[in-house]
Design a protein around this motif. Sequence first.
Motif, PDB file in Angstrom:
ATOM      1  N   ALA A 198      -2.007  13.232   2.093  1.00  0.00           N
ATOM      2  CA  ALA A 198      -0.852  12.490   2.145  1.00  0.00           C
ATOM      3  C   ALA A 198      -0.718  11.462   3.115  1.00  0.00           C
ATOM      4  O   ALA A 198       0.041  10.545   2.835  1.00  0.00           O
ATOM      5  CB  ALA A 198       0.228  13.564   2.219  1.00  0.00           C
ATOM      6  N   GLU A 199      -1.422  11.561   4.234  1.00  0.00           N
ATOM      7  CA  GLU A 199      -1.152  10.315   5.374  1.00  0.00           C
ATOM      8  C   GLU A 199      -2.228   9.427   5.059  1.00  0.00           C
ATOM      9  O   GLU A 199      -2.352   8.587   5.787  1.00  0.00           O
ATOM     10  CB  GLU A 199      -1.230  11.215   6.354  1.00  0.00           C
ATOM     11  CG  GLU A 199       0.053  11.862   7.042  1.00  0.00           C
ATOM     12  CD  GLU A 199      -0.033  12.652   7.995  1.00  0.00           C
ATOM     13  OE1 GLU A 199      -0.988  12.673   8.694  1.00  0.00           O
ATOM     14  OE2 GLU A 199       1.250  13.145   8.332  1.00  0.00           O
ATOM     15  N   THR A 235       5.912  11.793   5.915  1.00  0.00           N
ATOM     16  CA  THR A 235       6.342  10.250   5.269  1.00  0.00           C
ATOM     17  C   THR A 235       5.978  10.288   3.908  1.00  0.00           C
ATOM     18  O   THR A 235       5.146  10.974   3.299  1.00  0.00           O
ATOM     19  CB  THR A 235       5.594   9.529   6.146  1.00  0.00           C
ATOM     20  OG1 THR A 235       4.192   9.582   6.041  1.00  0.00           O
ATOM     21  CG2 THR A 235       6.132   8.968   7.540  1.00  0.00           C
ATOM     22  N   GLU A 236       6.690   9.495   2.871  1.00  0.00           N
ATOM     23  CA  GLU A 236       6.447   9.156   1.819  1.00  0.00           C
ATOM     24  C   GLU A 236       6.509   7.546   1.620  1.00  0.00           C
ATOM     25  O   GLU A 236       7.776   7.337   1.541  1.00  0.00           O
ATOM     26  CB  GLU A 236       7.043  10.053   0.722  1.00  0.00           C
ATOM     27  CG  GLU A 236       6.567   9.930  -0.598  1.00  0.00           C
ATOM     28  CD  GLU A 236       6.954  11.129  -1.597  1.00  0.00           C
ATOM     29  OE1 GLU A 236       6.182  11.870  -1.584  1.00  0.00           O
ATOM     30  OE2 GLU A 236       8.146  11.166  -1.954  1.00  0.00           O
ATOM     31  N   ARG A 237       5.904   7.127   1.157  1.00  0.00           N
ATOM     32  CA  ARG A 237       5.745   5.392   0.797  1.00  0.00           C
ATOM     33  C   ARG A 237       5.995   5.139  -0.659  1.00  0.00           C
ATOM     34  O   ARG A 237       5.009   5.616  -1.317  1.00  0.00           O
ATOM     35  CB  ARG A 237       4.485   4.790   1.429  1.00  0.00           C
ATOM     36  CG  ARG A 237       4.497   4.811   3.004  1.00  0.00           C
ATOM     37  CD  ARG A 237       3.009   4.628   3.440  1.00  0.00           C
ATOM     38  NE  ARG A 237       2.884   4.616   5.091  1.00  0.00           N
ATOM     39  CZ  ARG A 237       2.654   5.930   5.626  1.00  0.00           C
ATOM     40  NH1 ARG A 237       2.622   6.930   4.942  1.00  0.00           N
ATOM     41  NH2 ARG A 237       2.583   5.822   6.915  1.00  0.00           N
ATOM     42  N   PHE A 238       7.110   4.338  -0.900  1.00  0.00           N
ATOM     43  CA  PHE A 238       7.181   4.089  -2.390  1.00  0.00           C
ATOM     44  C   PHE A 238       6.563   2.667  -2.566  1.00  0.00           C
ATOM     45  O   PHE A 238       6.702   2.192  -3.740  1.00  0.00           O
ATOM     46  CB  PHE A 238       8.651   4.175  -2.425  1.00  0.00           C
ATOM     47  CG  PHE A 238       9.512   5.288  -2.693  1.00  0.00           C
ATOM     48  CD1 PHE A 238       8.773   6.415  -2.785  1.00  0.00           C
ATOM     49  CD2 PHE A 238      10.906   5.194  -3.446  1.00  0.00           C
ATOM     50  CE1 PHE A 238       9.466   7.516  -2.908  1.00  0.00           C
ATOM     51  CE2 PHE A 238      11.356   6.341  -3.485  1.00  0.00           C
ATOM     52  CZ  PHE A 238      10.586   7.560  -3.288  1.00  0.00           C
ATOM     53  N   ASP A 295       0.959  -1.270  -0.173  1.00  0.00           N
ATOM     54  CA  ASP A 295       0.000   0.084  -0.034  1.00  0.00           C
ATOM     55  C   ASP A 295       1.028   1.260  -0.047  1.00  0.00           C
ATOM     56  O   ASP A 295       1.972   1.277   0.411  1.00  0.00           O
ATOM     57  CB  ASP A 295      -0.893  -0.134   1.124  1.00  0.00           C
ATOM     58  CG  ASP A 295      -0.141  -0.410   2.679  1.00  0.00           C
ATOM     59  OD1 ASP A 295       0.710  -1.274   2.513  1.00  0.00           O
ATOM     60  OD2 ASP A 295      -0.471   0.297   3.669  1.00  0.00           O
ATOM     61  N   LEU A 296       0.502   2.374  -0.685  1.00  0.00           N
ATOM     62  CA  LEU A 296       1.138   3.492  -0.844  1.00  0.00           C
ATOM     63  C   LEU A 296       0.277   4.469   0.114  1.00  0.00           C
ATOM     64  O   LEU A 296      -0.449   4.149   1.141  1.00  0.00           O
ATOM     65  CB  LEU A 296       0.796   4.086  -2.001  1.00  0.00           C
ATOM     66  CG  LEU A 296       1.652   2.954  -3.213  1.00  0.00           C
ATOM     67  CD1 LEU A 296       1.350   3.155  -4.546  1.00  0.00           C
ATOM     68  CD2 LEU A 296       3.267   3.119  -3.006  1.00  0.00           C
ATOM     69  N   ASP A 297       0.689   5.730   0.160  1.00  0.00           N
ATOM     70  CA  ASP A 297      -0.019   6.753   0.837  1.00  0.00           C
ATOM     71  C   ASP A 297      -0.643   7.747  -0.221  1.00  0.00           C
ATOM     72  O   ASP A 297      -0.237   7.864  -1.434  1.00  0.00           O
ATOM     73  CB  ASP A 297       0.766   7.402   1.932  1.00  0.00           C
ATOM     74  CG  ASP A 297       2.255   8.052   1.330  1.00  0.00           C
ATOM     75  OD1 ASP A 297       2.153   8.558   0.308  1.00  0.00           O
ATOM     76  OD2 ASP A 297       3.386   7.867   2.047  1.00  0.00           O
ATOM     77  N   ASN A 344       0.280  10.774  -1.280  1.00  0.00           N
ATOM     78  CA  ASN A 344       1.405  11.442  -1.921  1.00  0.00           C
ATOM     79  C   ASN A 344       1.330  10.825  -3.299  1.00  0.00           C
ATOM     80  O   ASN A 344       1.420  11.477  -4.446  1.00  0.00           O
ATOM     81  CB  ASN A 344       3.022  10.945  -1.528  1.00  0.00           C
ATOM     82  CG  ASN A 344       2.922  11.825  -0.363  1.00  0.00           C
ATOM     83  OD1 ASN A 344       2.923  13.077  -0.143  1.00  0.00           O
ATOM     84  ND2 ASN A 344       3.512  10.956   0.787  1.00  0.00           N
TER      85      ASN A 344
END
Lengths: 87, 248
Positions: A38-39, B239-242, A3-5, A7
């Motif tokens: 973003a979160e 935070t930034e998730r790839f 899973d991503l966020d 962004n």
Amino acid sequence: MDDLDGNAMGGLMQEIFGVEMTTAIETCAHCGNAAVVAETAVYLRGPGAVMRCPTCTNILMVVVRRQDMHCVDMQGIASLSPAGQTA
Amino acid sequence: MAGTAVRGRLTWQVSAVTALIDETASVKTIELQAPDWAGHLAGQHLDVRLTAEDGYRAERSYSIASAPGEPVALTVERLEDGEVSPYLTEELRPGDDLEIRGPVGGYFVWDGDDSVTPLMLIAGGSGVVPLRSILRHRSNLRSTVPVRLLYSARSLADVIYRDELDQEGAGVEVIYTLTRQQPQGWTGHRGRVDKSMLSEVAWPPDQQAIAYVCGPTPFVETVASSLVGLGYPAQRVKTERFGGIGGS
Ligand SMILES: Cc1cc2nc3c(=O)[nH]c(=O)nc-3n(C[C@H](O)[C@H](O)[C@H](O)COP(=O)(O)OP(=O)(O)OC[C@H]3O[C@@H](n4cnc5c(N)ncnc54)[C@H](O)[C@@H]3O)c2cc1C
Ligand SMILES: [Zn+2]
């Protein structure tokens, strides 16, 4: 754990809403939690883009593309306000 | 809120590949010339779109590796079984076109405000890319904001931008942790980033640092919750998730 966020949905949301949306605040229609876009938790592997509430996992938004149109379902969101604005 | 159907607004543009630079055995930097680029902030990303001859399309996000004011550059890690990254790292040649959309994002950015508190940058694998833009921006601005970068990589050979990071000047501390393989005599950190490593390496919470955490999703989850456990307020941990990708 793929899973991503929020962004990762920044480009798609900016295309749809015309402004930067990862700093927007969403309020979940299910649990009332407010979070920065973003979160949120985002899933792009399925047929559409799915955004879920980071606290209760309620589906906040689903975007499905049909040719050059985006179909946007935001029934899981009580309010969505770009940064600097109030709902 | 009600559903709607609307036409797109942020548009795709065609950029040209000007150079490809080997960073590690599996990572390349792609420099682009983008005539319609409106400029970017440190930490932003862009979307890349590939279109096959039969019309099939794939889109992925890539952080912008260059600082604001510099030509757009991406740094891409090749995932053997991936759809897009093997094309970008193996097939692309200087002069080729690449369709991009951006810049994207406003949350995982550093605006260059150095009246503020120290920066705690924490990267897993290719998560170092947006943090490198932040470091270059700081250097271009001659900012004196104190920075620590904690960078988790599989081995020293997997460290991206190593020459550049090793030359960082006063005010920037670069701390590596190597998770799989350490060179002979390695005195640095080993193993994954956890709460005890962070308690040693991260600015103490009373310094009011802002943390930027980026990398594979499980890495980001662990680091962010450890920082909060150490007393960082959640709003100071960006935070930034790839995704579930690559190595850290
Ligand atoms: C905001 C953002 C910024 C990013 N910045 C960078 C960057 O600077 N540099 C960088 O290298 N990457 C970056 N990424 C990651 C990048 O977007 C791609 O995810 C990455 O390059 C892999 O794409 P791919 O098409 O090669 O692999 P994919 O085809 O997407 O596959 C990725 C992995 O998932 C596995 N997989 C595929 N399908 C499934 C499935 N259905 N279920 C489970 N597993 C599956 C594959 O086997 C592979 O290991 C970023 C991501 C985001 C969201
Ligand atoms: Zn909720």
